[in-house]
Design an enzyme around this catalytic site. Structure first.
Site, mmCIF file in Angstrom:
data_model
loop_
_atom_site.group_PDB
_atom_site.id
_atom_site.type_symbol
_atom_site.label_atom_id
_atom_site.label_comp_id
_atom_site.label_asym_id
_atom_site.label_seq_id
_atom_site.Cartn_x
_atom_site.Cartn_y
_atom_site.Cartn_z
ATOM 1 N N HIS A 173 -2.408 5.058 -3.968
ATOM 2 C CA HIS A 173 -3.551 3.889 -3.453
ATOM 3 C C HIS A 173 -4.524 4.306 -3.691
ATOM 4 O O HIS A 173 -5.590 3.449 -4.081
ATOM 5 C CB HIS A 173 -3.022 3.485 -1.812
ATOM 6 N N ARG B 148 -2.346 -8.824 -5.157
ATOM 7 C CA ARG B 148 -1.448 -8.278 -4.001
ATOM 8 C C ARG B 148 -1.873 -8.728 -2.581
ATOM 9 O O ARG B 148 -3.153 -8.720 -2.651
ATOM 10 C CB ARG B 148 -1.701 -6.502 -4.158
ATOM 11 N N ARG C 111 1.552 -12.476 -5.543
ATOM 12 C CA ARG C 111 2.669 -11.849 -5.245
ATOM 13 C C ARG C 111 2.923 -11.700 -3.882
ATOM 14 O O ARG C 111 2.007 -11.678 -3.062
ATOM 15 C CB ARG C 111 2.608 -10.448 -5.855
ATOM 16 N N GLU D 133 11.273 -4.587 -11.321
ATOM 17 C CA GLU D 133 10.950 -3.213 -10.953
ATOM 18 C C GLU D 133 12.100 -2.398 -10.318
ATOM 19 O O GLU D 133 11.910 -1.154 -10.062
ATOM 20 C CB GLU D 133 9.766 -2.995 -9.817
ATOM 21 N N ASN E 115 5.153 0.743 -12.145
ATOM 22 C CA ASN E 115 5.268 1.667 -11.066
ATOM 23 C C ASN E 115 6.312 1.940 -10.449
ATOM 24 O O ASN E 115 6.789 3.063 -10.504
ATOM 25 C CB ASN E 115 3.884 1.677 -10.057
ATOM 26 N N ASP E 116 7.034 0.976 -9.800
ATOM 27 C CA ASP E 116 8.303 1.045 -9.194
ATOM 28 C C ASP E 116 9.067 1.345 -10.245
ATOM 29 O O ASP E 116 10.362 1.941 -9.766
ATOM 30 C CB ASP E 116 8.365 -0.097 -8.386
ATOM 31 N N ARG F 144 6.252 8.936 -6.703
ATOM 32 C CA ARG F 144 4.927 9.206 -7.474
ATOM 33 C C ARG F 144 4.009 9.849 -6.672
ATOM 34 O O ARG F 144 2.941 10.139 -6.909
ATOM 35 C CB ARG F 144 4.377 7.655 -7.803
ATOM 36 N N CYS G 79 2.597 -6.121 -15.296
ATOM 37 C CA CYS G 79 1.512 -5.651 -14.245
ATOM 38 C C CYS G 79 1.441 -4.565 -13.735
ATOM 39 O O CYS G 79 0.591 -4.175 -12.906
ATOM 40 C CB CYS G 79 1.172 -6.980 -13.097
#
Lengths: 90, 592
Positions: B198, B305, B341, B440, B463-464, B474, B511
């Protein structure tokens, strides 16, 4: 709402319910023996807490409802109503 | 005349956000009020603890009263704010609630106050009205006064940093980052975290350098040390020598020149050499970031987000609040698409009031669409807000963590219900909104052909997808290096998704972090990703990369690339063929 008495009022002062006006209101509400509540669009705030009042975000023109839990606080309710109607003396 | 205390030290971490900065270190959790200690109070000491809190408040009130009274008459109007603070000190939302926390949770007064403030402050910080927003500062001032009296020392906290500093911390949670006055932060250094954490996302959005996963930064760096943070190389230099400072200053300048050069062309559409137009979009978390997307030449929002609005408050936001927020973003973007999202909470963003039960493994737990389908009321509130905002522009809905078709069916049903409700209530809305799903979870890739029948687009969340495919956390420093976007498994996952999309006639977007890496653009275009969305400041670099690609050349390249057996081999091949794509914007380019 379980309030026994309520008044629907419009915020008329230009600044709306900002810190100073909310403080005045909270101070008055603090004199009540039972709960005093402000409702706006389904959200309720504790009228004795200035912060809680501010979270409602009430600019000029907003319609709010002030309610009391205890019939004994009718006088306080009327004084709050007068304060709001007077534009908090601003 | 430097003693060994001031010797230059080089620390190595993970570059979380590009850029170079030089500045004074500010340690967040070693000293200062931010490290409020928590301890349990024995039953019989509870009233004494409450008494200690009351005394601290009383002292604060007395101090304020004295300031007000000693202010000369002609300056009295300046003290109005202090009168407000006097009231705040005794406000129910702070005073009574803190006492309540001490009594019910049996914790020390400092901790109780900190907890209450962290609940109340965000409510104000998230208000759209600027005046009310600033009340958050009042709460900080007031709680600081009490805290000083409780701790018995002049101490500072994160919200009161008054000079521009480089924040050094063990780790920063999303909630903590949201409390920082970010305009005062030059850079971040943290012990933990990786590129996808984050803090890294926030830093990139704010375009300030960050080095994460340093391990022992908070031990090696002292408050007020001069440090250099190089977010590109992941290097932190403590107590740099004169020579290092000079060199760094030079590199910093070069970096800025590069950035400026790319920015110049960022508002033009990105077309490959053979004329293929690729939309390059921005990812946002806060509505304010829309400006950054437009500034960087984004063709739309590829990922909005929506968690922040849920995160930073003590209860769920109302439909009106959500609607206002979405509408604001949609209106600013005009006819450019805004991909909203739906709620993706739990997982790495635990929200206080939602955590009804402790999950041992939240990433595999009740999060995102699973959570939303279990709480249809909460989900429907958000869907209603989105459908209403859709009436004002080009909205797309993107559903996270889809792992099977049932979740898509249920979402469509809820959307229909929400639309029906809005219709009956006579509220303006638009039901005809493209519905997409995040790709994902590996099962979504494997069943992409089934899912494609029910949705309008795919959006690959790398990422996921990497985390779930490679089983890598991660945020875990020990395995962060195994988080390999170029792993053959990941490339195959992406390729399959694109292939299915093409076959079924739906678009495939991306994304995740991968989309924002210019070096990866050739692969993504080669596989047929139709649209890339990234942190706003990556847009110019990626557009630049796209313009240097000829997709006709990619077919053979991809054939060979897809046969590579390790991430390293892929990386080497990619750098050999396209390393220039990224380095092309070297300073010499500025000469006509």
């Amino acid at each position: 709402m379980k309030t026994v008495q309520s008044r629907t009022l419009r915020i008329v002062n230009d600044l709306g319910l900002h810190a100073r006006s909310a403080a005045k209101l909270a101070k008055l509400a603090g004199e009540a023996s039972g709960g005093v509540w402000i409702m706006k669009n389904g959200n309720t705030a504790d009228a004795t807490s200035m912060l809680d009042i501010l979270t409602l975000a009430c600019p000029a023109g907003t319609e709010i409802t002030v309610g009391i839990d205890d019939e004994a606080d009718l006088n306080t309710l009327e004084r709050i109503a007068a304060l709001v109607r007077s534009g908090f003396g601003e | 005349m430097e003693n060994h205390e001031h010797q230059e030290i080089i620390l190595k971490g993970i570059g979380g956000s590009p850029g170079i900065c030089i500045g004074k270190a500010y340690l967040v959790d070693k000293e200062g009020v931010d490290v409020v200690k928590k301890y349990v109070i024995r039953d019989e000491s509870r009233s004494a603890e409450v008494g200690r809190f009351k005394t601290a408040v009383k002292k604060a009130r007395t101090a304020l009263r004295r300031i007000i009274d000693t202010t000369p008459e002609e300056l009295r109007h300046h003290t109005q704010i202090l009168e407000t603070h006097m009231l705040l000190l005794k406000d129910k939302m702070l005073y009574d609630r803190t006492i309540d926390v001490i009594e019910t949770e049996r914790v020390n007064a400092e901790w109780a106050l900190k907890k209450v403030v962290s609940l109340v402050k965000p409510i104000f910080e998230n208000m759209s009205d600027d005046y009310l927003k600033q009340r958050a500062e009042d709460i900080t001032h007031v709680s600081d006064r009490i805290m000083e009296n409780l701790v018995g020392a002049d101490q500072v906290d994160i919200g009161r940093i008054d000079k521009r500093v480089i924040l050094v911390a063990r780790d920063l949670s999303p909630a903590e980052t949201s409390q920082i006055q970010l305009e005062r932060i030059k850079g971040f250094v943290t012990n933990r975290g990786g590129r996808a954490s984050h803090t890294s996302i926030i830093a990139r959005t704010l375009q300030i350098p960050a080095v994460l996963g340093v391990g022992n930064a908070t031990l090696k760096i002292k408050n007020d040390d001069i440090i250099i943070v190089d977010g590109e190389t992941g290097i932190v230099v403590v107590n740099p020598t004169e020579q290092t400072l000079l060199e760094t200053e030079e590199r910093r300048e070069q970096y800025e020149i590069q950035k400026a050069l790319m920015a110049r062309k960022s508002h033009l559409p990105a077309r490959t050499k053979d004329g293929l137009r690729i939309s390059v979009m921005g990812n946002i978390e806060l509505p304010e970031e829309v400006v950054s997307v437009l500034d960087h030449g984004g063709d739309g929002i590829g990922l909005y987000r929506t968690e922040f609005q849920y995160l930073s408050r003590p209860d769920f936001p109302t439909e009106e609040m959500l609607f206002d927020n979405y509408k604001g973003v949609v209106e600013v973007m005009g006819d450019r698409p805004v991909t909203i999202r739906t709620l993706d909470i739990n997982g790495d963003k635990a929200v206080n009031y939602i955590r009804d039960s402790y999950e041992l493994n939240p990433a595999l737990g009740l999060r995102a669409i699973r959570y939303c389908l279990q709480k249809p009321d909460i989900f429907k509130t958000q869907l209603r807000a989105i459908l209403r905002a859709a009436a004002f522009g080009e909205v797309r809905i993107l559903v996270p963590m889809i792992s099977g078709i049932e979740e898509v069916d249920m979402t469509i049903n809820l959307l229909d219900e929400a639309a029906q409700c809005l219709e009956q209530q006579g509220v303006a809305y638009k039901r005809d909104v493209p519905l997409g799903i995040m790709i994902e979870v590996p099962s979504a890739v494997v069943t992409a052909d089934i899912l494609a029948e029910k949705v309008d687009f795919f959006s690959i969340g790398t990422n996921d997808l990497i985390q779930y495919t490679l089983a890598i956390d991660r945020g875990n420093r020990h395995v962060a290096h195994l988080h390999q976007p170029l792993h053959p498994a990941i490339l195959r996952m992406i390729k399959r998704t694109c292939d299915v999309g093409r076959e079924k006639g739906i678009k495939t977007y991306m994304c995740g972090e991968m989309a924002g890496e210019p070096l990866f653009s050739p692969i993504l275009l080669g596989m047929g990703v139709d649209e890339l969305s990234m942190n706003p400041q990556a847009i110019p670099m990626v557009k630049n990369a796209i313009r240097s690609i000829d997709t006709a050349d990619l077919h053979d390249f991809m054939d060979v690339l897809m046969r590579k057996t390790t991430a390293d081999e892929v990386q080497v091949m990619l750098e050999r063929h396209f390393g220039g794509v990224v380095s092309q914007i070297e300073p010499e380019q500025q000469e006509p």
